[in-house]
Enzyme design. Structure first.
Site, PDB file in Angstrom:
ATOM      1  N   TRP B 316       0.839  -1.201   0.000  1.00  0.00           N
ATOM      2  CA  TRP B 316       0.000   0.000   0.000  1.00  0.00           C
ATOM      3  C   TRP B 316       0.880   1.259   0.000  1.00  0.00           C
ATOM      4  O   TRP B 316       0.546   2.256  -0.620  1.00  0.00           O
ATOM      5  CB  TRP B 316      -0.896  -0.021   1.243  1.00  0.00           C
ATOM      6  N   HIS B 317       2.034   1.163   0.664  1.00  0.00           N
ATOM      7  CA  HIS B 317       2.910   2.321   0.729  1.00  0.00           C
ATOM      8  C   HIS B 317       3.578   2.623  -0.607  1.00  0.00           C
ATOM      9  O   HIS B 317       3.876   3.778  -0.906  1.00  0.00           O
ATOM     10  CB  HIS B 317       3.987   2.128   1.800  1.00  0.00           C
ATOM     11  N   GLY B 318       3.848   1.604  -1.389  1.00  0.00           N
ATOM     12  CA  GLY B 318       4.500   1.877  -2.663  1.00  0.00           C
ATOM     13  C   GLY B 318       4.543   0.632  -3.529  1.00  0.00           C
ATOM     14  O   GLY B 318       4.602  -0.487  -3.027  1.00  0.00           O
ATOM     15  N   TYR B 465       5.118  11.089   2.716  1.00  0.00           N
ATOM     16  CA  TYR B 465       3.877  10.333   2.556  1.00  0.00           C
ATOM     17  C   TYR B 465       2.985  10.856   1.435  1.00  0.00           C
ATOM     18  O   TYR B 465       1.984  10.241   1.126  1.00  0.00           O
ATOM     19  CB  TYR B 465       3.119  10.260   3.882  1.00  0.00           C
ATOM     20  N   PHE B 468       2.428   8.405  -1.412  1.00  0.00           N
ATOM     21  CA  PHE B 468       1.612   7.199  -1.263  1.00  0.00           C
ATOM     22  C   PHE B 468       0.163   7.532  -1.552  1.00  0.00           C
ATOM     23  O   PHE B 468      -0.737   7.082  -1.061  1.00  0.00           O
ATOM     24  CB  PHE B 468       1.786   6.589   0.127  1.00  0.00           C
TER      25      PHE B 468
END
Lengths: 374, 468
Positions: B316-318, B465, B468
């Protein structure tokens, strides 16, 4: 019994805003950070230097990226290095002489070449403070592929050239020229050097900055112009430099970590810069440019490096120069004690005084002068 | 519109004025319009996407809220929302992976979408809305009010990830911020600006230089850089959250906290209760609990499932293997902690104290080490760095003493100042120094903060962030 807290009302809120504004105006007027920095430097931490001769024809001393056009019919010699190449430190207790500018080693060397081969050479000094070899390679891509191809490169290898990584924003501005952007992208694609990611980061930073600048044309630019009327905003750059200077002084005074303290020359920054140096020399040779590399003088009053690391770095630089069919000269101990300057309460770790420039020019001429005679 | 710009400050000021002067429906519509203006300032092309997802979720929420509605009414819209997220965020990665299996001549073109800002956050909020409504939470009506749920500008780009049960009532019963609340919001915004511009961005320059070479640093510098990055991302993201929570507070809304001294955690599970807390509770409530609460699972299942879920959290972050590995690393740490919990509990009390201290230190070091995956540009870089860190190859420092000194200073700020600031922020606005010398002390402190913002703002670097 504690008195009941007063409720916050909008008029009191407004009064706080007015008081904050008043302090902002006061800070802009009094600038205590600058005052404190001034007082600290006056207290025995000399940071003054002697003015040097800056011939605009010959010197691109700090951050300019493009080379001026060389005089017609003359062969170009480019000096690459750190601030040691273009600064003159002052001996202990000396004050700068505002009536004169002292010559630096690259000019003095050129004078000697002029005696040997009149009217043949012109020289540019593209040294920059703490310029790394990654940066030198970045700029060289421009000179070799788009600018005026030098007849010879004279590179100064110094500790400062190995301790950092990355490409500073001023040099990144070369990317504004589409031709350079293409060349850089192609070089980045084909290079295998460990500095490659730094080139990629430099491009990303440049693009991000350009995006920010383009988005600042509207409201942001207007607001910045408005803030420009505040003295506190106008002096932000110099105040920041003063603050960093203060922190540096505090480091020296309270932690005892001086500019002359022993330091390591190891790790990823050294490896990246050595890779870049090798590729820079290879690039120069591929264009038929002659390569001369010298190990920059080190102040003999100081013991700044760990001997094994220092020797390993010098040997690596020597090997890189010889691999590129170039010349190498070790000037590590060339400048005697008395020719170095005094800085921040101690021997200058990087810059020598006026006489040191004469010594370096003489040693360069003795070693390589005849090779420049056509 | 980035938070740390003058135009955001001006925008927030105007919005504040608007919320103070206008009431009722006009205020709701105005806030919605301003939120879309905020989003359009980044890229107007993606406004329809945000609007479309919002309308779609609203309609789908209405459909699946009906009692006895088939479960497909829930899962289809959730799949559609996640498809949009996947399309923009992961299609490039998927095509590249497929191309690895294809001959070069028949390789597929890699899609290169510009990632819509905040898509990971507002899609998760839309999904959580559908799940909550399905479970019985009250629907948020009418449409314009609902649209503020994912699109309200202080949290739209990078959270905190809100839940309808906490934000819905605030939208239904709007509240005009008192002067004390505005002041509390300003306090928090000022702190956020300083944390981001002065600490996170300065640490970032050191971290960038350290991760800017494909040569692995020595062990000492590897550890220093991973610690520096851990603190950079903490100050960066918590600063963003401070500005988001402060902005909302000044406009009369209360957002949940997102950080609670994460590096004080005693174990990996506690870390996730203190780090990005609104994401953690999303994962807990929608991924962990519904699956793990079911009876009859084999003993190993929760352990494997933890690693899988945490790997997805990393994804989900990258869109990259490094992020998946970062998530899996945390999953493995949590599993490891669970496995040692039992044997530790059987030891004597004094041994437990000793083991707890050891566990705390190990947790911290392993979390720092894991951040190497998060920051590295490739698996090769991450593994090279971890290799030298754990084999202790190279114990000589390569960087300037200034870099190490600044990191030490940042850690001291975290240890000494952050706990006090959190206690300060937790106070009710009317109790947070609105009387006496504390109130007037703000004038020099704000002015000094402004001077630091002026000095450091030119290094304006995007929030980590935001990608993201």
């Amino acid at each position: 019994m504690a008195p009941a807290a007063r409720a916050l009302t909008w008029p009191r809120f407004g009064a706080l805003a007015a008081a904050t504004l008043a302090v902002v105006v006061f800070l802009g007027w009094a600038n205590p950070i600058a005052a404190l920095a001034g007082a600290t430097f006056k207290a025995g931490n000399s940071t003054e230097t002697q003015a040097v001769k800056r011939d605009p024809r010959h010197h691109d001393l700090e951050n300019r990226s493009q080379l001026p056009r060389p005089e017609a019919g003359k062969k170009l010699i480019v000096f690459i290095g750190t601030s040691q190449q273009f600064s003159a430190s002052l001996p202990e207790g000396a004050r700068p002489d505002s009536s004169r500018e002292v010559p630096v080693s690259s000019d003095l060397f050129l004078q000697k070449l002029e005696e040997r081969a009149p009217g043949v050479y012109t020289a540019y000094n593209v040294g920059a403070p703490n310029q790394t070899f990654v940066e030198a390679l970045w700029r060289s891509l421009y000179w070799f592929k788009l600018g005026h191809r030098p007849h010879a490169l004279i590179l100064q290898a110094a500790f400062d050239g190995f301790r950092k990584v990355g490409v500073r924003p001023e040099f990144q501005e070369l990317l504004a020229q589409p031709a350079f952007a293409d060349i850089e992208a192609e070089f980045e694609r084909t290079s295998t050097g460990s500095y490659r990611m730094q080139f990629a980061s430099a491009r990303q930073e440049f693009e991000q900055r350009r995006l920010e600048v383009s988005s600042e044309n509207g409201a942001e630019a207007l607001l910045r112009r408005g803030l420009g009327h505040l003295p506190l905003y106008q002096t932000r750059e110099t105040t920041r430099a003063d603050l960093l200077g203060l922190l540096y002084s505090a480091r020296v005074k309270f932690l005892g970590i001086k500019p002359t303290s022993k330091r390591h020359i190891v790790g990823a920054p050294v490896a990246s810069n050595l890779d870049a140096l090798r590729d820079l020399l290879r690039l120069a040779r591929s264009y038929g440019t002659r390569v001369y590399v010298y190990n920059g003088p080190v102040n003999p009053k100081l013991s700044m490096f760990y001997e094994d690391e220092y020797r390993a770095t010098v040997d690596a630089v020597r090997a890189a120069a010889l691999d590129a069919s170039g010349e190498f000269l070790d000037l590590g101990g060339a400048v005697p004690e008395g020719e170095w300057g005094y800085w921040m309460g101690g021997p200058d770790p990087i810059h020598f005084a006026e006489q040191g420039h004469f010594t370096v020019a003489r040693r360069l001429d003795e070693a390589w002068g005849t090779s420049f005679v056509p | 519109m980035p938070f740390t710009t003058y135009r955001y400050v001006a925008f927030l000021g105007l919005t504040l004025l608007f919320t103070q002067l206008v009431r009722g429906k006009a205020r709701e519509w105005g806030l919605l319009l301003l939120s879309f203006v905020f989003y359009a300032a980044w890229d107007p092309r993606y406004v329809p996407l945000l609007l479309g997802l919002g309308v779609f979720t609203y309609v789908a929420g209405h459909a699946c809220a009906k009692k006895g509605s088939p479960s497909s009414r829930l899962w289809l819209p959730i799949a559609a929302i996640l498809f949009v997220l996947g399309l923009y965020k992961y299609s490039g990665m998927v095509v590249e992976a497929v191309n690895l299996a294809l001959p070069k001549a028949s390789a597929l073109g890699v899609p290169s979408f510009v990632l819509p800002l905040g898509i990971s956050f507002f899609t998760f909020e839309c999904v959580s809305y559908l799940l909550d409504v399905r479970k019985g939470s009250k629907e948020l009506v009418p449409l314009h009010r609902f649209l503020l749920f994912p699109a309200f500008f202080p949290h739209m780009i990078a959270g905190p990830i809100l839940r309808v049960r906490e934000f819905g009532p605030q939208l239904e019963k709007p509240h005009t911020a008192t002067s004390a609340e505005v002041l509390a919001g300003v306090d928090r915004i000022v702190v956020g600006f300083l944390k981001k511009l002065v600490i996170a961005d300065t640490l970032g320059a050191f971290v960038d230089s350290g991760f800017g070479s494909s040569v692995a640093p020595g062990a000492l510098d590897g550890w220093v850089l991973s610690i520096a990055f851990s603190f950079q991302i903490y100050f960066d993201f918590s600063a963003y959250s401070d500005i988001a929570i402060g902005s909302a507070r000044a406009l009369g809304f209360t957002f949940p906290e997102n950080f609670n001294l994460p590096y004080h955690a005693k174990n990996p599970s506690e870390f996730w209760n203190r780090w990005h807390m609104t994401l953690s509770r999303w994962i807990r409530d929608y991924l962990f609990l519904p699956v793990l609460m079911k009876q009859g699972r084999p003993k190993w299942f929760p352990l494997v499932y933890t690693v899988i879920v945490m790997s997805l959290m990393g994804l989900w972050h990258g869109a990259g293997l490094t992020f998946v590995c970062w998530g899996a690393w945390h999953g493995l740490l949590m599993v490891g902690h669970r496995l040692v919990q039992g044997p530790v509990a059987k030891r004597s009390k004094s041994a437990q104290r000793y083991l707890d201290a050891l566990g705390r230190a190990a947790t911290l070091l392993l979390i720092f080490a894991g951040s190497t995956f998060f920051r590295s540009r490739s698996m090769g870089q991450a593994l090279g760095m971890l290799g030298s860190m754990f084999t202790l190859k190279g114990l000589r420092p390569a960087y300037s003493p200034n870099d190490y000194g600044f990191l030490l200073g940042s850690i001291l700020v975290y240890l000494l100042l952050e706990p006090r600031l959190l206690r300060w922020f937790a106070k009710k606005p009317d109790e947070a120094g609105v009387d006496g010398w504390r109130f007037w002390l703000r004038a020099p402190l704000y002015a000094l903060a402004l001077q630091f913002v002026f000095m450091f703002e030119h290094t304006n670097v995007g929030f980590i962030y935001f990608q993201f």
